[in-house]
Write a protein that holds these residues in place. Sequence first.
Motif, short mmCIF file in Angstrom:
data_model
loop_
_atom_site.label_atom_id
_atom_site.label_comp_id
_atom_site.label_asym_id
_atom_site.label_seq_id
_atom_site.Cartn_x
_atom_site.Cartn_y
_atom_site.Cartn_z
N LYS A 1 0.83 -1.21 0.00
CA LYS A 1 0.00 0.00 0.00
C LYS A 1 0.86 1.26 0.00
O LYS A 1 0.61 2.20 -0.77
N LEU A 2 1.90 1.27 0.84
CA LEU A 2 2.79 2.43 0.91
C LEU A 2 3.57 2.58 -0.39
O LEU A 2 3.73 3.70 -0.91
N ARG A 3 4.06 1.48 -0.93
CA ARG A 3 4.83 1.53 -2.17
C ARG A 3 3.97 2.10 -3.31
O ARG A 3 4.44 2.95 -4.08
N ALA A 4 2.72 1.67 -3.37
CA ALA A 4 1.82 2.17 -4.43
C ALA A 4 1.51 3.64 -4.25
O ALA A 4 1.47 4.41 -5.22
N SER A 5 1.30 4.06 -3.00
CA SER A 5 0.96 5.47 -2.75
C SER A 5 2.11 6.40 -3.10
O SER A 5 1.89 7.57 -3.45
N LEU A 6 3.34 5.88 -3.05
CA LEU A 6 4.51 6.70 -3.38
C LEU A 6 4.92 6.56 -4.84
O LEU A 6 5.85 7.23 -5.30
N GLY A 7 4.25 5.67 -5.56
CA GLY A 7 4.54 5.50 -6.98
C GLY A 7 5.75 4.63 -7.26
O GLY A 7 6.35 4.73 -8.33
N PHE A 8 6.12 3.76 -6.30
CA PHE A 8 7.27 2.87 -6.49
C PHE A 8 6.80 1.49 -6.92
O PHE A 8 5.69 1.05 -6.59
N THR A 9 7.68 0.79 -7.62
CA THR A 9 7.35 -0.55 -8.08
C THR A 9 8.12 -1.64 -7.33
O THR A 9 7.75 -2.81 -7.42
N THR A 10 9.16 -1.26 -6.62
CA THR A 10 9.96 -2.26 -5.92
C THR A 10 10.21 -1.83 -4.47
O THR A 10 10.16 -0.64 -4.14
N VAL A 11 10.50 -2.82 -3.63
CA VAL A 11 10.83 -2.54 -2.23
C VAL A 11 12.15 -1.79 -2.10
O VAL A 11 12.26 -0.89 -1.26
N PRO A 12 13.20 -2.11 -2.90
CA PRO A 12 14.43 -1.31 -2.81
C PRO A 12 14.21 0.18 -3.05
O PRO A 12 14.84 1.02 -2.40
N GLN A 13 13.29 0.52 -3.98
CA GLN A 13 12.96 1.93 -4.19
C GLN A 13 12.38 2.54 -2.91
O GLN A 13 12.70 3.67 -2.53
N LEU A 14 11.51 1.75 -2.28
CA LEU A 14 10.86 2.22 -1.07
C LEU A 14 11.87 2.43 0.06
O LEU A 14 11.83 3.45 0.76
N THR A 15 12.78 1.48 0.23
CA THR A 15 13.76 1.60 1.31
C THR A 15 14.75 2.74 1.05
O THR A 15 15.22 3.40 1.99
N TYR A 16 15.07 3.00 -0.22
CA TYR A 16 15.95 4.13 -0.53
C TYR A 16 15.25 5.44 -0.18
O TYR A 16 15.85 6.36 0.39
N TRP A 17 13.97 5.52 -0.54
CA TRP A 17 13.20 6.73 -0.18
C TRP A 17 13.18 6.92 1.33
O TRP A 17 13.38 8.02 1.83
N TRP A 18 12.97 5.84 2.05
CA TRP A 18 12.90 5.90 3.51
C TRP A 18 14.22 6.39 4.11
O TRP A 18 14.24 7.18 5.05
N ALA A 19 15.35 5.94 3.55
CA ALA A 19 16.66 6.31 4.09
C ALA A 19 16.93 7.80 3.96
O ALA A 19 17.71 8.36 4.74
N THR A 20 16.27 8.47 2.99
CA THR A 20 16.51 9.90 2.77
C THR A 20 15.33 10.78 3.18
O THR A 20 15.41 12.00 3.07
N SER A 21 14.27 10.15 3.67
CA SER A 21 13.07 10.91 4.02
C SER A 21 13.13 11.44 5.45
O SER A 21 13.55 10.72 6.37
N PRO A 22 12.69 12.67 5.69
CA PRO A 22 12.63 13.18 7.05
C PRO A 22 11.61 12.45 7.93
O PRO A 22 11.64 12.57 9.15
N GLU A 23 10.73 11.66 7.31
CA GLU A 23 9.74 10.92 8.11
C GLU A 23 10.39 9.83 8.95
O GLU A 23 9.77 9.32 9.89
N ARG A 24 11.63 9.44 8.64
CA ARG A 24 12.31 8.45 9.47
C ARG A 24 12.59 8.98 10.88
O ARG A 24 12.90 8.23 11.79
N LEU A 25 12.46 10.31 11.06
CA LEU A 25 12.67 10.93 12.37
C LEU A 25 11.41 10.92 13.21
O LEU A 25 11.46 11.30 14.39
N LEU A 26 10.31 10.52 12.62
CA LEU A 26 9.05 10.47 13.37
C LEU A 26 9.01 9.22 14.25
O LEU A 26 9.65 8.22 13.95
N PRO A 27 8.23 9.28 15.35
CA PRO A 27 8.10 8.09 16.21
C PRO A 27 7.32 6.97 15.52
O PRO A 27 6.66 7.20 14.53
#
Length: 308
Positions: free
Chosen positions: A282-308
């Motif tokens: 669901k998260l991958r689709a909402s962000l427009g990604f087709t693979t989990v590696p794309q999702l994890t790369y986005w997560w590593a650079t996203s400020p949302e990783r600082l959220l609880p």
Amino acid sequence: MRGEPLQDDAPGLRGLLARGVLRPNPTLPGAYVPVPLRYLESQLYASALKGLTAMVEGFAQIPALVGELEAEQQAHGHSDEPARSVHLTSVDAVNTETVRTSLGARREILTAQPGFRPPKLLKALLNPHLEPARRGVAVRTIYRTSERSSPSTGQWVATVTEAGAQVRTLGESFPRMIIVDRAHAFFEAFDTEGAVIPQTAWYTQDPAVCQVLALHFYTGWERADPWLPQAQEEPPASTEAHHKTTKTQRTILRSIVAGRSHAQIGKDLGLSERTVTAQVSKLRASLGFTTVPQLTYWWATSPERLLP
């Protein structure tokens, strides 16, 4: 004393001869003469002094002997000393022991603090981190990600990092602990139902326990995000509606980055493996990604990783 000959088995004869009180009469076989008292006295003193000297030398050799044996035992990983663990049953006792041990650190201080610490306590515990860090001790602390919004904690972090300490934040649950030089460890005490006993802690010098806790600390440390006050990122707005991820999805993403499978993540969170996979999809689709590696790369650079 009368000069009469004595039999070899006469009562007391052997003892008197051994002590030097009597000596054989050279002119009368079987008879004995008393040794002059002044000479006897000097001989007894000399004998006693010789015994005392040997005893003192024996005492002096004990530390060296024990030290040599201890070094040999440690070289082979053996010790007959029992592991020392103490249940500290008050906040004052916990703080006193942790401060004392931290100030004596020579190599490393590892601290995991999952809960809020009031400004007064932060101030009291500042020097036990500052002083070792300035001496070159590796001081590392993990906080919950939510602590980034605390001004008092932020000021504490700025002060200790300036002294050379390192601080990171983790957006998942972890136990409270302090490990010093991997020779001293403080960790939470639990009751028989598994609930944390407040205001208490276990203190141990068991090397095996200290090593396991240090390993557990670094498992979280590798997943945590650096907290650098001089260049820290501002987290997104606190309203969940403005976030691209939910709290559950963020927890799942942190676990994926840590190398856990969907089945393991589901077990940790009390969800089915299918639910975890659905959340990721669901998260991958909402962000427009087709693979989990794309999702994890986005997560590593996203400020949302600082959220609880």
